[in-house]
Design an enzyme around this catalytic site. Structure first.
Site, PDB file in Angstrom:
ATOM      1  N   LEU A 250       0.817  -1.207   0.000  1.00 41.20           N
ATOM      2  CA  LEU A 250       0.000   0.000   0.000  1.00 41.20           C
ATOM      3  C   LEU A 250       0.856   1.265   0.000  1.00 41.20           C
ATOM      4  CD1 LEU A 250      -3.014  -0.744   2.369  1.00 41.20           C
ATOM      5  CD2 LEU A 250      -3.049  -0.306  -0.092  1.00 41.20           C
ATOM      6  N   CYS A 251       2.053   1.179   0.603  1.00 38.47           N
ATOM      7  CA  CYS A 251       2.904   2.364   0.642  1.00 38.47           C
ATOM      8  C   CYS A 251       3.342   2.773  -0.761  1.00 38.47           C
ATOM      9  CB  CYS A 251       4.125   2.109   1.524  1.00 38.47           C
ATOM     10  SG  CYS A 251       5.142   0.698   1.026  1.00 38.47           S
ATOM     11  N   THR A 252       3.551   1.754  -1.635  1.00 35.07           N
ATOM     12  CA  THR A 252       3.908   2.046  -3.019  1.00 35.07           C
ATOM     13  C   THR A 252       2.751   2.713  -3.739  1.00 35.07           C
ATOM     14  OG1 THR A 252       5.447   0.186  -3.093  1.00 35.07           O
ATOM     15  CG2 THR A 252       4.668   1.042  -5.214  1.00 35.07           C
TER      16      THR A 252
END
Length: 468
Positions: A250-252
């Protein structure tokens, strides 16, 4: 109108000489030789019993002088058989067309599909027109075939395959799958395997075995396979040949998107719930998908990423496998050909897998897909795991989802108690505290556990866990 046509029209009562009669007779005989009825009316040196996967003896049809000329033999077996076609998309449309073109040999067909028609379907799903957008694929496909091929009766079912119980599937003689979703194919495979009953000696009862013909395409490649539940390898046996979907952190997605797919995931995973907290995204809704596309395009422009299109947005959100019309036509023909052989025993059945790689040429490959001895669907194998006693129940369930079994929402019980059950809600709440407990506090080492999951209808997974 040609001069010949004009003269024939002007002299309708003109006598026809013997040469003309003979010519017409030869043309009629030539047409007759090319029909399925003629094929099924003659003894075959390559009957089903002569193949490497024999299922029954071929009985050449003996036509009578009745109204429809069908009284016994292979044609009766076909005419009286109900066929289920699962999926009315690119492959399903071709399958229905092929069944309709058998000219009355097949009588009763049911088609099942959940989706509605989108404008992007019209380039290859040829049973649909512009006016059909937004309507049920199954309903429109059935109406089209019934209208163009009145000798066949196609009944539509608009809904999920999981909504039908075992009695529904038990009424069919063969099931042809044209699904483009791996999980749906797994569920259907599990359902067909669960319908098989066994005699006192533990052997499958032939009458309860409903052949499943699975077709799949991706670009210029495709495959057709014949699955005899509990006899041959099943779809689950070959699950390792399908690469698991790759999860993107999700951070990407939220911070550093690099490809168009990241922008689309950002739109429907992160932004949609913020903009519409009380509305679930409908992947079949043109307005919903248009919003996702515009949001993804805006984010792509912000990060200088090219390639976000409406078609790609649909593919990412719905996990669509790319399709080529010619590949669908080839694979559907192979599937219907196998159905014809399974129902009439007129020729040797495929054993068990046919692969077509159109990017390399027009040749295809056939081979035997061996049954996996540890398959949780078509074998009775008890699986064994060795884990630390400090491993939590939640970690075990995650292992079952991420490992070779690829489960989706497993529930698990021991011989003495329910460890974790996802439904009903009250039972899930009562067993949820067990998720954070160590296995040594919940089970005895070597105890057999029973695992159920929605990908295995009416089937459970036996699991023995040894704690160290």
């Amino acid at each position: 109108m040609t001069k010949r046509a004009l003269s024939m029209t002007a002299c309708p009562s003109a006598p026809i000489d013997a040469a003309t009669t003979g010519s017409n007779s030869r043309r009629s005989t030539s047409r007759q030789r090319g029909t399925i009825r003629t094929l099924l009316s003659r003894p075959s040196p390559f009957g089903n019993k002569s193949g490497s996967l024999p299922m029954g003896g071929f009985s050449a049809n003996v036509e009578s002088n009745g109204e429809d000329g069908i009284r016994n033999g292979s044609l009766v077996a076909l005419k009286d058989s109900k066929i289920l076609v699962v999926g009315a998309g690119g492959l399903g449309c071709e399958i229905l067309k092929d069944l309709g073109m058998l000219e009355g040999v097949v009588g009763e067909v049911c088609v099942m599909d959940l989706d509605t028609i989108d404008v992007t379907n019209l380039n290859r799903q040829f049973l649909f027109r512009q006016k059909d957008i937004g309507q049920s694929k199954a309903v429109v496909a059935a109406e089209f075939i019934n209208r163009r091929c009145p000798w066949i009766n196609v009944t539509p079912y608009n809904g999920k395959i999981q909504d039908k119980d075992a009695d529904f599937y038990r009424q069919f003689k063969v099931v042809i799958s044209g699904l483009d979703n791996i999980e749906a194919r797994r569920w259907l495979n599990g359902m067909m395997s669960s319908l098989v009953e066994f005699d006192e000696e533990g052997d499958p009862i032939p009458e309860t075995i409903i052949p499943l013909i699975d077709g799949g395409t991706e670009g210029f490649s495709g495959q057709s396979r014949l699955i005899l539940p509990r006899i041959t390898s099943c779809f689950e046996c070959s699950l390792d040949t399908f690469a698991p979907s790759k999860a993107v952190p999700l951070c990407t997605i939220a911070e550093t998107p690099r490809i168009p797919e990241h922008c689309i995931a950002y739109a429907f995973i992160l932004q949609w719930p913020k903009e519409f907290p009380d509305k679930k995204l409908d992947a079949d809704s043109p307005s919903d998908m248009q919003w996702v596309y515009e949001c993804a395009l805006e984010r792509a422009n912000k990060f200088g990423i090219e390639g976000v299109t409406y078609m790609l947005t649909l593919g990412v959100v719905k996990n669509i496998i790319p399709a080529v019309a010619s590949t669908n036509a080839i694979i559907s023909a192979a599937c219907v050909n196998e159905a014809l052989k399974v129902l009439s025993f007129c020729s040797q059945s495929l054993n068990t897998y046919m692969m077509y790689v159109g990017s390399e040429g027009i040749n295809s490959y056939t081979f035997v897909m061996e049954q996996k001895s540890t398959c949780p669907v078509c074998t009775s194998h008890t699986h064994r795991l060795t884990l630390s006693g400090n491993t939590t129940l939640n970690s075990l369930l995650q292992l079952l989802c991420d490992g070779e079994f690829r489960l989706q929402a497993p529930s698990i019980t021991s011989s003495s108690k329910t460890l974790y059950m996802r439904k009903p809600v009250a039972l899930e709440a009562a067993t949820r505290p067990n998720l954070d407990k160590a296995l040594k506090d919940l089970i005895v080492s070597g105890e057999e556990l029973v695992v159920t999951d929605r990908v295995f209808p009416d089937t459970s997974l036996g699991l023995v866990v040894t704690l160290v």
